[in-house]
Design an enzyme around this catalytic site. Structure first.
Site, short mmCIF file in Angstrom:
data_model
loop_
_atom_site.label_atom_id
_atom_site.label_comp_id
_atom_site.label_asym_id
_atom_site.label_seq_id
_atom_site.Cartn_x
_atom_site.Cartn_y
_atom_site.Cartn_z
N MET A 17 8.35 -2.85 3.32
CA MET A 17 9.72 -2.39 3.56
C MET A 17 10.66 -3.06 2.56
SD MET A 17 9.79 -2.39 7.77
CE MET A 17 8.90 -3.96 7.96
N CYS A 99 7.14 7.07 -0.31
CA CYS A 99 8.58 6.82 -0.35
C CYS A 99 9.34 8.06 -0.85
CB CYS A 99 8.90 5.63 -1.24
SG CYS A 99 10.65 5.22 -1.31
N HIS A 170 1.73 7.76 7.17
CA HIS A 170 2.97 7.82 7.94
C HIS A 170 3.04 9.24 8.50
CE1 HIS A 170 7.59 6.94 8.07
NE2 HIS A 170 7.16 7.60 9.14
N ASN A 210 0.87 5.17 10.95
CA ASN A 210 2.16 4.51 10.82
C ASN A 210 3.25 5.48 11.28
OD1 ASN A 210 4.37 4.11 8.08
ND2 ASN A 210 4.28 2.67 9.77
N GLY A 211 4.32 4.93 11.85
CA GLY A 211 5.47 5.75 12.20
C GLY A 211 5.85 5.69 13.66
N GLY A 212 6.99 5.06 13.96
CA GLY A 212 7.56 5.10 15.29
C GLY A 212 6.82 4.33 16.36
N GLY A 232 6.25 -0.85 11.38
CA GLY A 232 7.34 -0.98 10.42
C GLY A 232 8.52 -1.73 10.98
N ARG A 233 9.61 -1.02 11.29
CA ARG A 233 10.88 -1.67 11.63
C ARG A 233 10.81 -2.56 12.86
NH1 ARG A 233 14.09 3.79 11.62
NH2 ARG A 233 11.94 4.56 11.81
#
Length: 327
Positions: A17, A99, A170, A210-212, A232-233
């Site tokens: 990230m 990206c 992702h 990956n993702g959420g 991730g976040r």
């Protein structure tokens, strides 16, 4: 640098990230989980070839297992960048094919490369020939109106043919015009089934989703379908989220007993970086969320936010903030 773990376990990883997964955040993560695979921010191949390498690629030995994510579309440049990264001691070379930012597209790398799987395959083959490390790919499930499963299957099949055996997917498509990178992380719907289908159709490949994903329960559910999960976040906004990873996913003890122990172990690192000339604001911004949702968290964040950026700030700012959080 040295210390490649073998084999590399990708059961859980923290996503690359920009501005977040710096060496300082990665060191903090290592005080919470020793087994989770960590990734650098994306570094472009030209930056490695012509820029300040030590600044871009330097890391602490504690950060292993550690993968470097490269951006680029020139096989010769990527191969040389991969060689340099291997020399620094990284454990994996990952190619960014996910990206969606305009800046990345203008350099012809990132998600737009999904439209040219032959070029991605050429890049992967060049890097694999240049290094002894695993070369992996991180992509989306599609781009713009090319987002059916056949498109993703063709992409994976072609890149697999070049030697890639580990794909991080992702599970959103990227919309290359009309959405910002931030919007591309939220607006296109998640379609986890696409990644599951890749896992079924390519049994000799490792598929990481990956993702959420924001909870240990979700991680476990995905691990019934795929080989690994990339967070991730959530890992940045709530790093203590990772504290159960080692015992529950890897069968090894957690390195720190509680959040205070993490902060206290981080302090000598902050002092070391300060002695190297790194201002505390650059390091301490990554620990702001350590005490997320516990008493004293707001006072902790406020003290760091108000004081770490001051020209005269020292690592003592962290010790002062820590006193505001009840043990």
């Amino acid at each position: 640098m040295s210390g490649h773990p073998a084999p590399l376990n990708r059961r859980l990883s923290v996503a690359p990230m920009m501005d977040w997964t710096t060496r300082d955040f990665r060191y903090l993560c290592r005080l919470i989980t020793r087994q989770t695979l960590l990734y650098t921010e994306m570094v472009t191949a030209p930056a490695i070839l012509f820029g300040p390498r030590d600044q871009l690629l330097g890391f602490d030995a504690l950060e292993h297992p550690l993968a470097v994510q490269l951006g680029g579309s020139d096989p010769v440049q990527l191969a040389e960048a991969a060689r340099i990264c291997e020399g620094y001691g990284y454990d994996e070379i990952n190619l960014n094919v996910g990206c969606p930012s305009d800046r990345v597209q203008s350099g012809r790398f990132g998600a737009c490369l999904m439209a040219d799987p032959d070029l991605v395959a050429e890049c992967v083959a060049a890097m694999a020939d240049a290094v002894s490390l695993p070369v992996t790919v991180k992509s989306r499930i599609g781009i713009d109106d090319r987002d059916d499963y056949a498109f993703l299957h063709t992409f994976v099949d072609r890149v697999r043919g070049a030697g890639c055996r580990s794909f991080t997917i992702h599970a959103r498509k990227a919309i290359l015009s009309g959405l910002s990178p931030k919007e591309n992380r939220d607006i296109p719907p998640l379609v986890y089934e696409r990644a599951y289908a890749v896992r079924r159709d390519f049994p000799d490949c490792e598929i990481i989703i990956n993702g959420g994903i924001r909870s240990l329960e979700e991680i476990r559910e995905h691990l019934d379908q795929v080989d690994g999960v990339m967070i991730g976040r959530e890992a940045y906004h709530n790093p203590w989220f990772l504290h159960e990873a080692d015992p529950l996913l890897f069968g090894s003890p957690a390195p720190s007993a509680d959040r205070h122990a993490v902060a206290e172990a981080f302090l000598p690192y902050v002092e070391r970086r300060f002695a190297e000339g790194v201002h505390p604001k650059h390091v301490l911004r990554h620990i702001l969320n350590l005490f997320q949702a516990v008493p004293g968290a707001r006072a902790f964040r406020r003290h760091l936010s108000m004081n770490a950026h001051k020209p005269e700030a020292t690592p003592e700012v962290l010790r002062e903030a820590l006193r505001l959080v009840p043990r």
